[in-house]
Design a protein around this motif. Structure first.
Motif, PDB file in Angstrom:
ATOM      1  N   LEU A 121       0.828  -1.212   0.000  1.00  0.00           N
ATOM      2  CA  LEU A 121       0.000   0.000   0.000  1.00  0.00           C
ATOM      3  C   LEU A 121       0.853   1.250   0.000  1.00  0.00           C
ATOM      4  O   LEU A 121       0.487   2.266  -0.612  1.00  0.00           O
ATOM      5  N   ASN A 122       1.987   1.206   0.661  1.00  0.00           N
ATOM      6  CA  ASN A 122       2.846   2.382   0.732  1.00  0.00           C
ATOM      7  C   ASN A 122       3.408   2.775  -0.625  1.00  0.00           C
ATOM      8  O   ASN A 122       3.848   3.921  -0.806  1.00  0.00           O
ATOM      9  N   ALA A 123       3.419   1.842  -1.573  1.00  0.00           N
ATOM     10  CA  ALA A 123       3.990   2.128  -2.897  1.00  0.00           C
ATOM     11  C   ALA A 123       2.993   2.779  -3.841  1.00  0.00           C
ATOM     12  O   ALA A 123       3.378   3.224  -4.924  1.00  0.00           O
ATOM     13  N   ILE A 124       1.718   2.855  -3.452  1.00  0.00           N
ATOM     14  CA  ILE A 124       0.712   3.403  -4.368  1.00  0.00           C
ATOM     15  C   ILE A 124       1.048   4.834  -4.754  1.00  0.00           C
ATOM     16  O   ILE A 124       1.015   5.212  -5.930  1.00  0.00           O
ATOM     17  N   ALA A 125       1.380   5.665  -3.772  1.00  0.00           N
ATOM     18  CA  ALA A 125       1.664   7.070  -4.054  1.00  0.00           C
ATOM     19  C   ALA A 125       2.888   7.219  -4.940  1.00  0.00           C
ATOM     20  O   ALA A 125       2.912   8.057  -5.862  1.00  0.00           O
ATOM     21  N   ASP A 126       3.925   6.424  -4.697  1.00  0.00           N
ATOM     22  CA  ASP A 126       5.123   6.489  -5.534  1.00  0.00           C
ATOM     23  C   ASP A 126       4.808   6.081  -6.969  1.00  0.00           C
ATOM     24  O   ASP A 126       5.354   6.637  -7.925  1.00  0.00           O
TER      25      ASP A 126
END
Length: 294
Positions: A121-126
């Motif tokens: 989930l943390n990679a969505i913004a990247d």
């Protein structure tokens, strides 16, 4: 020798071929092929001004892209199929392939950009920021990335649920459901909304029989729309061998999700997670806390 580039973006750029100088800019008159459901969803969310003329089989949203010609399955592409639509640019998820096919595309002058992101989930913004850079929508990407992170932060800040075991059924195979274990996007989703994966001890997706269902005793079944349809609907779900022996089966507690929206970890995922949390709270009789704001 023909110059070409294949770039992998996100958390640094790894070069897989010879690089042309500079970063490719989005031009409306160029012909783009978009590969990967999460990438297509991100392009649409950014309202990128690019001329997308084809997709792969995993692109089913938005409907405007789903209606485009398909060049095949994301992981089993052929150079002939992609080249048949005469692309100038290919924008693809990092697991597109085979690698040799992407190199063949680059060798004949098609620029290939791979947006490589871990399934977290943390990679969505990247991922959003990387697509924004390729499509020349940096400001829009930054705004969207911040909004998505805010929703994930809100989800993470919610009060803990009572200990609740859940199982996630992705597909139905014969007489046994195919459940999600650890190291899956579904496992990540269950944990994100505060549920314990009843089948966390196994890795990946596996068929689980009656004994395993009774032993692991899930209290809630989370099932994909496609999985429920494949097994024949709700009545068929409760008739699966062993399901009647589970707390979920006895109480008929299940939640249906759109797996493509939730598990692709694209821009729709944070809202889908908040909706899943709301549904879980409703089943457990908890006052709603996961309110979705515009």
């Amino acid at each position: 020798m023909t110059s070409y580039y294949i770039k992998t973006r996100l958390l640094g750029i790894a070069v897989l071929g010879w690089l042309l100088a500079g970063t490719p800019l989005a031009h409306a008159n160029e012909r783009w092929v978009v590969l990967g459901g999460d990438i297509a969803e991100t392009v649409a969310a950014l309202e990128a001004n690019i001329n997308v003329i084809a997709r792969d089989d995993t692109v089913v949203y938005p409907t405007s892209m789903a209606a485009l010609p398909s060049v095949g399955y994301l992981r089993q592409l052929s150079a002939e199929s992609v080249l048949s639509v005469k692309p100038d640019q290919v924008l693809a998820a990092g697991h597109a392939g085979p690698k040799e096919v992407l190199e063949q595309l680059g060798a004949v002058g098609v620029s290939v950009e791979l947006i490589s992101a871990p399934p977290t989930l943390n990679a969505i913004a990247d991922k959003v920021r990387a697509v924004g850079q390729v499509t020349d929508r940096r400001d829009a990407a930054e705004a969207l990335a911040n909004a998505l992170n805010a929703k994930l932060d809100r989800l993470a800040s919610l009060s803990a649920l009572p200990p609740t075991r859940a199982m996630f059924i992705m597909q139905h195979s014969g007489l046994t459901p195919r459940a999600a274990g650890s190291d899956t996007a579904a496992h990540t989703a269950l944990e994100a909304v505060g549920l314990a994966n009843a089948f966390a001890e196994m890795q990946g997706y596996h068929s689980v029989g009656a004994e395993a269902l009774a032993r692991q005793a899930p209290e809630i079944v989370v099932v994909s729309e496609r999985g429920l349809a494949a097994m024949g609907g709700e009545a068929a779900l409760w008739q699966l061998p062993g399901m009647a022996l589970t707390p979920a089966g006895r109480a008929r507690q299940f939640i249906v999700i759109n797996d493509q929206a939730l598990l692709g970890f694209g821009p729709r995922a944070p809202d889908q997670l908040l909706t899943l949390r709301q549904d879980v709270e409703a089943l457990l009789g908890i006052t709603a806390t996961a309110l979705i704001s515009p």
